[in-house]
Design an enzyme around this catalytic site. Sequence first.
Site, PDB file in Angstrom:
ATOM      1  N   HIS A 271       1.047  -1.375  -0.075  1.00 27.87           N
ATOM      2  CA  HIS A 271       0.098   0.024  -0.138  1.00 27.87           C
ATOM      3  C   HIS A 271       0.989   1.434  -0.271  1.00 27.87           C
ATOM      4  O   HIS A 271       2.006   1.167   0.662  1.00 27.87           O
ATOM      5  CB  HIS A 271      -0.754   0.021   1.405  1.00 27.87           C
ATOM      6  CG  HIS A 271      -1.952   0.740   1.078  1.00 27.87           C
ATOM      7  ND1 HIS A 271      -1.990   2.322   1.466  1.00 27.87           N
ATOM      8  CD2 HIS A 271      -3.506   0.778   0.823  1.00 27.87           C
ATOM      9  CE1 HIS A 271      -3.247   2.830   1.144  1.00 27.87           C
ATOM     10  NE2 HIS A 271      -4.018   1.702   0.678  1.00 27.87           N
ATOM     11  N   ASP A 328      -7.849  -5.463  -0.157  1.00 25.46           N
ATOM     12  CA  ASP A 328      -8.467  -6.186  -1.265  1.00 25.46           C
ATOM     13  C   ASP A 328      -7.951  -7.633  -0.860  1.00 25.46           C
ATOM     14  O   ASP A 328      -8.569  -8.605  -1.773  1.00 25.46           O
ATOM     15  CB  ASP A 328      -7.884  -5.991  -2.375  1.00 25.46           C
ATOM     16  CG  ASP A 328      -8.348  -4.360  -2.931  1.00 25.46           C
ATOM     17  OD1 ASP A 328      -7.632  -3.591  -3.247  1.00 25.46           O
ATOM     18  OD2 ASP A 328      -9.528  -4.231  -2.860  1.00 25.46           O
TER      19      ASP A 328
HETATM   20  C1  SDX Z   1      -6.303   0.009  -3.122  1.00 27.66           C
HETATM   21  O1  SDX Z   1      -4.437   4.333  -2.143  1.00 27.66           O
HETATM   22  C2  SDX Z   1      -5.563   3.698  -1.779  1.00 27.66           C
HETATM   23  O2  SDX Z   1      -5.951   4.168  -0.612  1.00 27.66           O
HETATM   24  C3  SDX Z   1      -5.947   2.496  -2.217  1.00 27.66           C
HETATM   25  C4  SDX Z   1      -6.977   1.723  -1.542  1.00 27.66           C
HETATM   26  C5  SDX Z   1      -8.257   2.504  -1.182  1.00 27.66           C
HETATM   27  O3  SDX Z   1      -9.203   2.295  -0.514  1.00 27.66           O
HETATM   28  O4  SDX Z   1      -8.653   3.374  -1.932  1.00 27.66           O
HETATM   29  O5  SDX Z   1      -6.500   1.273  -0.108  1.00 27.66           O
HETATM   30  C6  SDX Z   1      -7.356   0.525  -2.368  1.00 27.66           C
HETATM   31  O6  SDX Z   1      -5.811   0.234  -4.114  1.00 27.66           O
HETATM   32  C7  SDX Z   1      -5.136  -1.152  -2.415  1.00 27.66           C
HETATM   33  C8  SDX Z   1      -4.200  -1.491  -3.344  1.00 27.66           C
HETATM   34  C9  SDX Z   1      -4.644  -2.688  -4.056  1.00 27.66           C
HETATM   35  N1  SDX Z   1      -3.711  -3.206  -5.191  1.00 27.66           N
HETATM   36  C10 SDX Z   1      -2.821  -4.361  -4.981  1.00 27.66           C
HETATM   37  O7  SDX Z   1      -3.074  -5.025  -3.892  1.00 27.66           O
HETATM   38  C11 SDX Z   1      -2.177  -4.576  -6.013  1.00 27.66           C
HETATM   39  C12 SDX Z   1      -0.548  -4.824  -5.562  1.00 27.66           C
HETATM   40  N2  SDX Z   1       0.005  -3.966  -4.778  1.00 27.66           N
HETATM   41  C13 SDX Z   1       0.875  -3.192  -5.481  1.00 27.66           C
HETATM   42  O8  SDX Z   1       1.021  -3.008  -6.861  1.00 27.66           O
HETATM   43  C14 SDX Z   1       1.463  -1.868  -4.846  1.00 27.66           C
HETATM   44  O9  SDX Z   1       1.722  -2.453  -3.346  1.00 27.66           O
HETATM   45  C15 SDX Z   1       0.745  -0.835  -4.571  1.00 27.66           C
HETATM   46  C16 SDX Z   1       0.170  -0.232  -5.981  1.00 27.66           C
HETATM   47  C17 SDX Z   1      -0.510  -1.048  -3.866  1.00 27.66           C
HETATM   48  C18 SDX Z   1       1.368   0.308  -3.837  1.00 27.66           C
HETATM   49  O10 SDX Z   1       2.149   0.670  -4.718  1.00 27.66           O
HETATM   50  P1  SDX Z   1       3.483   1.775  -4.537  1.00 27.66           P
HETATM   51  O11 SDX Z   1       3.320   2.563  -3.103  1.00 27.66           O
HETATM   52  O12 SDX Z   1       3.916   2.453  -5.711  1.00 27.66           O
HETATM   53  O13 SDX Z   1       4.857   0.790  -4.060  1.00 27.66           O
HETATM   54  P2  SDX Z   1       5.941   0.643  -5.275  1.00 27.66           P
HETATM   55  O14 SDX Z   1       5.422  -0.044  -6.487  1.00 27.66           O
HETATM   56  O15 SDX Z   1       6.737   1.907  -4.992  1.00 27.66           O
HETATM   57  O16 SDX Z   1       6.802  -0.606  -4.303  1.00 27.66           O
HETATM   58  C19 SDX Z   1       7.559  -0.633  -3.480  1.00 27.66           C
HETATM   59  C20 SDX Z   1       8.564  -1.625  -3.512  1.00 27.66           C
HETATM   60  C21 SDX Z   1       8.873  -2.249  -4.999  1.00 27.66           C
HETATM   61  O17 SDX Z   1      10.112  -2.708  -4.803  1.00 27.66           O
HETATM   62  P3  SDX Z   1      11.615  -2.152  -5.083  1.00 27.66           P
HETATM   63  O18 SDX Z   1      11.456  -1.424  -6.533  1.00 27.66           O
HETATM   64  O19 SDX Z   1      11.792  -1.238  -3.968  1.00 27.66           O
HETATM   65  O20 SDX Z   1      12.581  -3.568  -5.034  1.00 27.66           O
HETATM   66  O21 SDX Z   1       7.714  -2.741  -3.100  1.00 27.66           O
HETATM   67  C22 SDX Z   1       7.459  -3.652  -4.368  1.00 27.66           C
HETATM   68  C23 SDX Z   1       7.692  -2.959  -5.376  1.00 27.66           C
HETATM   69  O22 SDX Z   1       8.258  -3.946  -6.769  1.00 27.66           O
HETATM   70  N3  SDX Z   1       6.161  -4.035  -4.181  1.00 27.66           N
HETATM   71  C24 SDX Z   1       5.516  -5.375  -4.378  1.00 27.66           C
HETATM   72  C25 SDX Z   1       4.104  -5.379  -4.215  1.00 27.66           C
HETATM   73  N4  SDX Z   1       3.928  -3.968  -3.860  1.00 27.66           N
HETATM   74  C26 SDX Z   1       5.120  -3.440  -3.953  1.00 27.66           C
HETATM   75  N5  SDX Z   1       6.132  -6.580  -4.632  1.00 27.66           N
HETATM   76  C27 SDX Z   1       5.254  -7.546  -4.946  1.00 27.66           C
HETATM   77  N6  SDX Z   1       4.306  -7.759  -4.671  1.00 27.66           N
HETATM   78  C28 SDX Z   1       3.452  -6.682  -4.232  1.00 27.66           C
HETATM   79  N7  SDX Z   1       2.102  -6.838  -4.072  1.00 27.66           N
END
Ligand code: SDX
Length: 392
Positions: A271, A328
């Site tokens: 998140h 989710d």
């Molecule tokens: C919702 O914003 C809100 O409030 C949203 C929400 C709401 O109520 O409106 O809470 C609802 O959208 C919840 C999120 C649902 N999405 C998912 O579950 C999809 C999987 N999650 C990711 O795609 C991700 O965690 C996000 C999109 C939720 C957040 O992305 P960020 O904050 O941009 O994190 P990032 O992409 O900068 O990642 C930071 C690191 C990265 O690794 P490094 O580059 O540092 O090596 O964490 C890794 C990412 O690759 N990472 C993950 C991951 N999420 C982040 N690696 C594996 N699996 C994951 N799920």
Amino acid sequence: QSGVITLDPGYKNTGSCESAITFLDGEKGVLRYRGYSIEELAEKADFLEVVFLLIFGELPNKEQLDKFKADIIEQSEVNDDMKTVINGFPSSAHPMGMLSSLTSALIAFNPKSVNVDSEEDMYKAIVKLLAKFPTLAAWTLRRRNDLPLENRDKDLGFIESLLKMMFAKPGEDYVADKTVVDALDKLLILHADHEQNCSTSTVRIVGSSHAGLFASISAGVSALWGPLHGGANQAVIEMLEEIKNDGGDTSKFIAKAKDKEDPFRLMGFGHRVYKNFDPRAKIIKKAADEVLAALGVDDPILEIAKGLEKAALEDEYFVERKLYPNVDFYSGIIYRAMGIPTEMFTVMFAVGRLPGWIAQWREMRLGKEPIGRPRQVYIGETLRSFKELDNR
Ligand code: SDX
């Protein structure tokens, strides 16, 4: 307070904003609607009380709540021509695509609700949308099942009527299961607002051009659809199903999620704000156990989900990046136990998030905020002269 950010003075016209609606503390896993904790509201309030609280800022007294419910029921009829719109879609159309289009189509049948400036006109437009959106949401499922499109049963409560519109078969005397009604009420509360997430920011920025409430909400539905946002609840179940069909070995999927060469991410994890447990995920996880037990549903993917969560929370990649289950991760397991098909999960998220979108749109409009215009850092070419075609 940790989690409080400071914005540079120019923030007002960039799409960032001041807001008094929802407070998150990502470090502590705190979520409050108008100062009330999500834990208390999920336990003690019903969805329409939370809708009123988010939009108007206070919990309604009995007279206010009764009037609010009556106003919504009065506006619940959807124009028959809207059935022509939805029947123009193939039954295979994704419900979120239909819902976004139908929300926009509502404008044509409610022209007075397009550009409203007075609080009174805003209230009328808000009640119209709160009244008709659940029907449109239910119709997307009925369109996929080729069932006749019914309007709300005005003798039933908000949740009961939504479930009846979703599931009742022609001639059937459908009565929603109380366990399902209570669980759905709680799930809608938990999804109702979440400050400046992707879809809410979309609603605010579209609304800031004075495009009108219905057009702004239609844009919010489209933004929510993405699998990185609200579409994750559908993607979680598809991922858990894949793990189950692959023999249930979660370590393989953990490894894939860590592999930078592989675009696969663990859906339902991580998140932007919560760097601790998403407080909603905790409540939903507990509710999943309760609802499945009450319904006598033994769904193997609940155990797979718990195994995946345990494995991820013991893996340093996820621990280092503070990746925890989010709202989710478990919600789809409850929706599935209720008999809601996977492709409808994000529609349920939209029905829950509607009051938050509306509250944020109303706050932005009453605050007379300028048109949002996010800024950029230009990294392109410096000035260069035109080249004739023969010289390129
Ligand atoms: C919702 O914003 C809100 O409030 C949203 C929400 C709401 O109520 O409106 O809470 C609802 O959208 C919840 C999120 C649902 N999405 C998912 O579950 C999809 C999987 N999650 C990711 O795609 C991700 O965690 C996000 C999109 C939720 C957040 O992305 P960020 O904050 O941009 O994190 P990032 O992409 O900068 O990642 C930071 C690191 C990265 O690794 P490094 O580059 O540092 O090596 O964490 C890794 C990412 O690759 N990472 C993950 C991951 N999420 C982040 N690696 C594996 N699996 C994951 N799920």
